[in-house]
Scaffold this motif. Structure first.
Motif, PDB file in Angstrom:
ATOM      1  N   SER A 210       0.890  -1.031  -0.034  1.00  0.00           N
ATOM      2  CA  SER A 210       0.068   0.124  -0.038  1.00  0.00           C
ATOM      3  C   SER A 210       0.645   1.359  -0.168  1.00  0.00           C
ATOM      4  CB  SER A 210      -0.975  -0.067   1.131  1.00  0.00           C
ATOM      5  OG  SER A 210      -1.725  -1.097   1.105  1.00  0.00           O
ATOM      6  N   TYR A 211       1.846   1.376   0.820  1.00  0.00           N
ATOM      7  CA  TYR A 211       2.623   2.319   0.827  1.00  0.00           C
ATOM      8  C   TYR A 211       3.389   2.606  -0.373  1.00  0.00           C
ATOM      9  CZ  TYR A 211       6.342   5.658   2.621  1.00  0.00           C
ATOM     10  OH  TYR A 211       7.193   6.672   2.882  1.00  0.00           O
ATOM     11  N   SER A 212       3.972   1.633  -0.987  1.00  0.00           N
ATOM     12  CA  SER A 212       4.631   1.704  -2.455  1.00  0.00           C
ATOM     13  C   SER A 212       3.800   1.968  -3.670  1.00  0.00           C
ATOM     14  CB  SER A 212       5.278   0.560  -2.653  1.00  0.00           C
ATOM     15  OG  SER A 212       6.218   0.651  -4.114  1.00  0.00           O
ATOM     16  N   ALA A 213       2.735   1.600  -3.503  1.00  0.00           N
ATOM     17  CA  ALA A 213       1.500   1.748  -4.629  1.00  0.00           C
ATOM     18  C   ALA A 213       1.056   3.310  -4.388  1.00  0.00           C
ATOM     19  CB  ALA A 213       0.592   1.081  -4.584  1.00  0.00           C
ATOM     20  N   PHE A 214       0.914   3.933  -3.153  1.00  0.00           N
ATOM     21  CA  PHE A 214       0.674   5.254  -2.925  1.00  0.00           C
ATOM     22  C   PHE A 214       1.567   6.091  -3.511  1.00  0.00           C
ATOM     23  CE2 PHE A 214       0.348   8.953  -0.283  1.00  0.00           C
ATOM     24  CZ  PHE A 214      -0.614   9.340  -0.475  1.00  0.00           C
ATOM     25  N   ILE A 215       2.800   6.095  -3.250  1.00  0.00           N
ATOM     26  CA  ILE A 215       3.758   6.744  -3.613  1.00  0.00           C
ATOM     27  C   ILE A 215       3.959   6.923  -4.972  1.00  0.00           C
ATOM     28  CG2 ILE A 215       6.342   7.431  -3.773  1.00  0.00           C
ATOM     29  CD1 ILE A 215       6.537   6.207  -0.899  1.00  0.00           C
ATOM     30  N   LYS A 216       3.855   5.906  -5.802  1.00  0.00           N
ATOM     31  CA  LYS A 216       3.889   5.892  -7.429  1.00  0.00           C
ATOM     32  C   LYS A 216       2.769   6.587  -7.816  1.00  0.00           C
ATOM     33  CE  LYS A 216       6.360   1.680  -7.796  1.00  0.00           C
ATOM     34  NZ  LYS A 216       7.027   1.511  -6.358  1.00  0.00           N
ATOM     35  N   LYS A 217       1.522   6.435  -7.276  1.00  0.00           N
ATOM     36  CA  LYS A 217       0.177   7.201  -7.598  1.00  0.00           C
ATOM     37  C   LYS A 217       0.306   8.652  -7.323  1.00  0.00           C
ATOM     38  CE  LYS A 217      -2.811   3.073  -7.038  1.00  0.00           C
ATOM     39  NZ  LYS A 217      -4.004   2.227  -6.334  1.00  0.00           N
ATOM     40  N   PHE A 218       0.760   8.826  -6.285  1.00  0.00           N
ATOM     41  CA  PHE A 218       0.751  10.329  -5.958  1.00  0.00           C
ATOM     42  C   PHE A 218       1.832  11.267  -6.878  1.00  0.00           C
ATOM     43  CE2 PHE A 218       1.804  13.085  -1.935  1.00  0.00           C
ATOM     44  CZ  PHE A 218       1.395  14.235  -2.610  1.00  0.00           C
ATOM     45  N   ILE A 219       2.944  10.471  -7.248  1.00  0.00           N
ATOM     46  CA  ILE A 219       3.961  11.087  -8.292  1.00  0.00           C
ATOM     47  C   ILE A 219       3.230  11.097  -9.443  1.00  0.00           C
ATOM     48  CG2 ILE A 219       6.012  10.907  -9.327  1.00  0.00           C
ATOM     49  CD1 ILE A 219       6.980   9.311  -6.858  1.00  0.00           C
ATOM     50  N   PHE A 220       2.644  10.255  -9.858  1.00  0.00           N
ATOM     51  CA  PHE A 220       1.951  10.398 -11.438  1.00  0.00           C
ATOM     52  C   PHE A 220       0.969  11.403 -11.443  1.00  0.00           C
ATOM     53  CE2 PHE A 220      -1.073   8.389 -14.674  1.00  0.00           C
ATOM     54  CZ  PHE A 220      -0.053   8.359 -15.421  1.00  0.00           C
ATOM     55  N   ILE A 221      -0.036  11.272 -10.271  1.00  0.00           N
ATOM     56  CA  ILE A 221      -1.279  12.249 -10.321  1.00  0.00           C
ATOM     57  C   ILE A 221      -0.496  13.888 -10.199  1.00  0.00           C
ATOM     58  CG2 ILE A 221      -3.229  13.128  -9.075  1.00  0.00           C
ATOM     59  CD1 ILE A 221      -3.515  10.353  -8.420  1.00  0.00           C
ATOM     60  N   TYR A 222       0.771  13.825  -9.424  1.00  0.00           N
ATOM     61  CA  TYR A 222       1.044  15.136  -9.064  1.00  0.00           C
ATOM     62  C   TYR A 222       1.819  15.725 -10.538  1.00  0.00           C
ATOM     63  CZ  TYR A 222       4.299  18.795  -7.039  1.00  0.00           C
ATOM     64  OH  TYR A 222       4.974  19.878  -6.809  1.00  0.00           O
ATOM     65  N   VAL A 223       2.389  14.886 -11.409  1.00  0.00           N
ATOM     66  CA  VAL A 223       3.213  15.244 -12.550  1.00  0.00           C
ATOM     67  C   VAL A 223       2.182  15.658 -13.481  1.00  0.00           C
ATOM     68  CG1 VAL A 223       4.659  14.551 -14.277  1.00  0.00           C
ATOM     69  CG2 VAL A 223       5.210  13.954 -11.980  1.00  0.00           C
ATOM     70  N   LEU A 224       0.926  14.826 -13.636  1.00  0.00           N
ATOM     71  CA  LEU A 224      -0.089  15.025 -14.833  1.00  0.00           C
ATOM     72  C   LEU A 224      -0.715  16.148 -14.436  1.00  0.00           C
ATOM     73  CD1 LEU A 224      -1.639  11.512 -15.275  1.00  0.00           C
ATOM     74  CD2 LEU A 224       0.193  12.631 -16.486  1.00  0.00           C
ATOM     75  N   THR A 225      -0.807  16.758 -13.426  1.00  0.00           N
ATOM     76  CA  THR A 225      -1.459  18.114 -13.191  1.00  0.00           C
ATOM     77  C   THR A 225      -0.751  19.505 -13.169  1.00  0.00           C
ATOM     78  OG1 THR A 225      -1.115  17.745 -10.499  1.00  0.00           O
ATOM     79  CG2 THR A 225      -3.269  17.000 -11.568  1.00  0.00           C
ATOM     80  N   LEU A 226       0.663  19.054 -13.255  1.00  0.00           N
ATOM     81  CA  LEU A 226       1.509  20.306 -13.467  1.00  0.00           C
ATOM     82  C   LEU A 226       1.175  21.175 -14.547  1.00  0.00           C
ATOM     83  CD1 LEU A 226       4.867  18.702 -12.082  1.00  0.00           C
ATOM     84  CD2 LEU A 226       3.726  20.470 -11.159  1.00  0.00           C
ATOM     85  N   PRO A 227       1.178  20.651 -15.760  1.00  0.00           N
ATOM     86  CA  PRO A 227       1.074  21.371 -16.977  1.00  0.00           C
ATOM     87  C   PRO A 227       0.014  22.243 -16.905  1.00  0.00           C
ATOM     88  CG  PRO A 227       1.345  19.069 -17.705  1.00  0.00           C
ATOM     89  CD  PRO A 227       1.176  19.251 -16.142  1.00  0.00           C
ATOM     90  N   PHE A 228      -1.218  21.928 -16.148  1.00  0.00           N
ATOM     91  CA  PHE A 228      -2.343  22.862 -16.369  1.00  0.00           C
ATOM     92  C   PHE A 228      -2.166  24.150 -15.698  1.00  0.00           C
ATOM     93  CE2 PHE A 228      -4.212  18.592 -16.785  1.00  0.00           C
ATOM     94  CZ  PHE A 228      -5.199  18.826 -17.618  1.00  0.00           C
ATOM     95  N   GLY A 229      -1.586  24.300 -14.470  1.00  0.00           N
ATOM     96  CA  GLY A 229      -1.335  25.678 -13.890  1.00  0.00           C
ATOM     97  C   GLY A 229      -0.018  26.468 -14.119  1.00  0.00           C
ATOM     98  N   TYR A 230       0.933  25.657 -14.640  1.00  0.00           N
ATOM     99  CA  TYR A 230       2.132  26.575 -15.001  1.00  0.00           C
ATOM    100  C   TYR A 230       2.428  26.569 -16.362  1.00  0.00           C
ATOM    101  CZ  TYR A 230       3.826  25.251 -10.409  1.00  0.00           C
ATOM    102  OH  TYR A 230       4.107  25.308  -8.919  1.00  0.00           O
ATOM    103  N   VAL A 231       1.414  26.345 -17.190  1.00  0.00           N
ATOM    104  CA  VAL A 231       1.549  26.648 -18.600  1.00  0.00           C
ATOM    105  C   VAL A 231       1.406  28.229 -18.760  1.00  0.00           C
ATOM    106  CG1 VAL A 231      -1.023  26.278 -19.074  1.00  0.00           C
ATOM    107  CG2 VAL A 231       0.906  26.018 -20.798  1.00  0.00           C
ATOM    108  N   PHE A 232       0.659  28.709 -17.977  1.00  0.00           N
ATOM    109  CA  PHE A 232       0.345  30.144 -17.982  1.00  0.00           C
ATOM    110  C   PHE A 232       1.675  31.230 -17.977  1.00  0.00           C
ATOM    111  CE2 PHE A 232      -3.604  28.437 -16.951  1.00  0.00           C
ATOM    112  CZ  PHE A 232      -4.548  28.938 -17.938  1.00  0.00           C
ATOM    113  N   SER A 233       2.559  30.737 -17.015  1.00  0.00           N
ATOM    114  CA  SER A 233       3.687  31.558 -16.749  1.00  0.00           C
ATOM    115  C   SER A 233       4.879  30.755 -17.681  1.00  0.00           C
ATOM    116  CB  SER A 233       3.944  31.258 -15.394  1.00  0.00           C
ATOM    117  OG  SER A 233       4.167  30.138 -14.920  1.00  0.00           O
TER     118      SER A 233
END
Length: 288
Positions: A210-233
């Motif tokens: 559970s711990y290992s899977a959570f970290i992987k999912k966390f990293i994946f979702i974190y990275v996938l949402t990065l372009p939405f906010g920072y593309v403006f700047s």
């Protein structure tokens, strides 16, 4: 285990070794880069979102979660390194115990045939244990969904330890060693099995799923949402930035995955075969 000079910065920066995570992550980095380019195009050209759009506020979430993910990855790598270092200490103890046993045998046993037996069997235990830990089946002994055939002959470290103790006991029964000497030698022989058990504990008990899977999912979702906010700047510069952030976060997780199991053939695994060879040299030197 990779041999290197820790003071040679140039080789660290510009040389890619087989232990480097860059090669492993290239496919995912290309996918993340393509995804970031698509999001940047949609926001700036297709959707034409204004700079005051609420989508820009997603970057606030990243600022808050950045601290959380850094704590998780720091704990992850520290835990993995603790397992790697514990494995090294265990094998360091095996080196000392093998030397101590050889020294005691050298002082107590006079018969050449008996000495030859121990000269062969003591280093053989380290060699067999190294092969045993490199076997993938050893890491699956506690898995619920894996049914391994029970064959006690396959646990060679136990067989070697059993032969050593039987030999020592026969020496005692034949009056070649005293009861006190038997007790002294028995302590060293018992440490061999303790070493094997400690190594198997590390080998077949991975980080909780559970711990290992959570970290992987966390990293994946974190990275996938990065372009939405920072593309403006950042505009299209968001592509290399997001790829680099993914590379850093995913690399830390990959490094932790590799070193949490210090027994194997990976570049950062412990050199157990080399340690076993050194034990053989030490024992032969003592008993010659």
């Amino acid at each position: 285990m990779t041999s290197y000079n820790p003071k040679d910065w140039i080789s660290f920066i510009f040389k890619l070794s087989k232990a480097d995570t860059f090669r492993k992550l290239i496919p995912m980095m290309l996918i993340i880069g393509t995804y970031s380019a698509v999001i940047a195009y949609l926001e700036m050209v297709y959707w034409k979102l204004p700079e005051d759009s609420h989508v820009k506020n997603i970057s606030i979430m990243h600022s808050m979660l950045g601290f959380v993910i850094s704590l998780l990855l720091a704990y992850r790598t520290n835990t993995a390194y603790d397992r790697w270092w514990e494995g090294r200490k265990i094998w360091g103890g095996l080196v000392n115990n093998s030397r101590n046993l050889a020294i005691k045998i050298n002082a107590m046993i006079i018969n050449d045939t008996d000495r030859v037996f121990f000269k062969k069997m003591i280093p053989l235990y380290a060699s067999v244990l190294s092969s045993h830990l490199n076997n993938n089946d050893t890491s699956k002994q506690l898995f619920d969904d894996v049914d391994l055939e029970i064959d006690y002959q396959k646990h060679l470290p136990n067989q070697i330890a059993n032969n050593l103790f039987m030999k020592v006991n026969n020496l005692y029964l034949s009056k070649k060693i005293s009861g006190d000497q038997l007790i002294v030698i028995n302590a060293e022989l018992q440490s061999f099995t303790d070493t094997c058990g400690a190594c198997e504990r590390i080998k077949n008990t991975p980080i909780p799923y559970s711990y290992s899977a959570f970290i992987k999912k966390f990293i994946f979702i974190y990275v996938l949402t990065l372009p939405f906010g920072y593309v403006f700047s950042l505009g299209y510069f968001v592509i290399p930035v997001v790829v680099f952030i993914f590379y850093v976060l995913a690399s830390l997780e990959l490094i932790a995955e590799e070193i949490e199991d210090p027994f194997g053939e990976d570049a950062n695994d412990l050199p157990t075969k080399k340690i076993a060879e050194n034990i053989k040299k030490n024992v032969e030197e003592i008993l010659n």
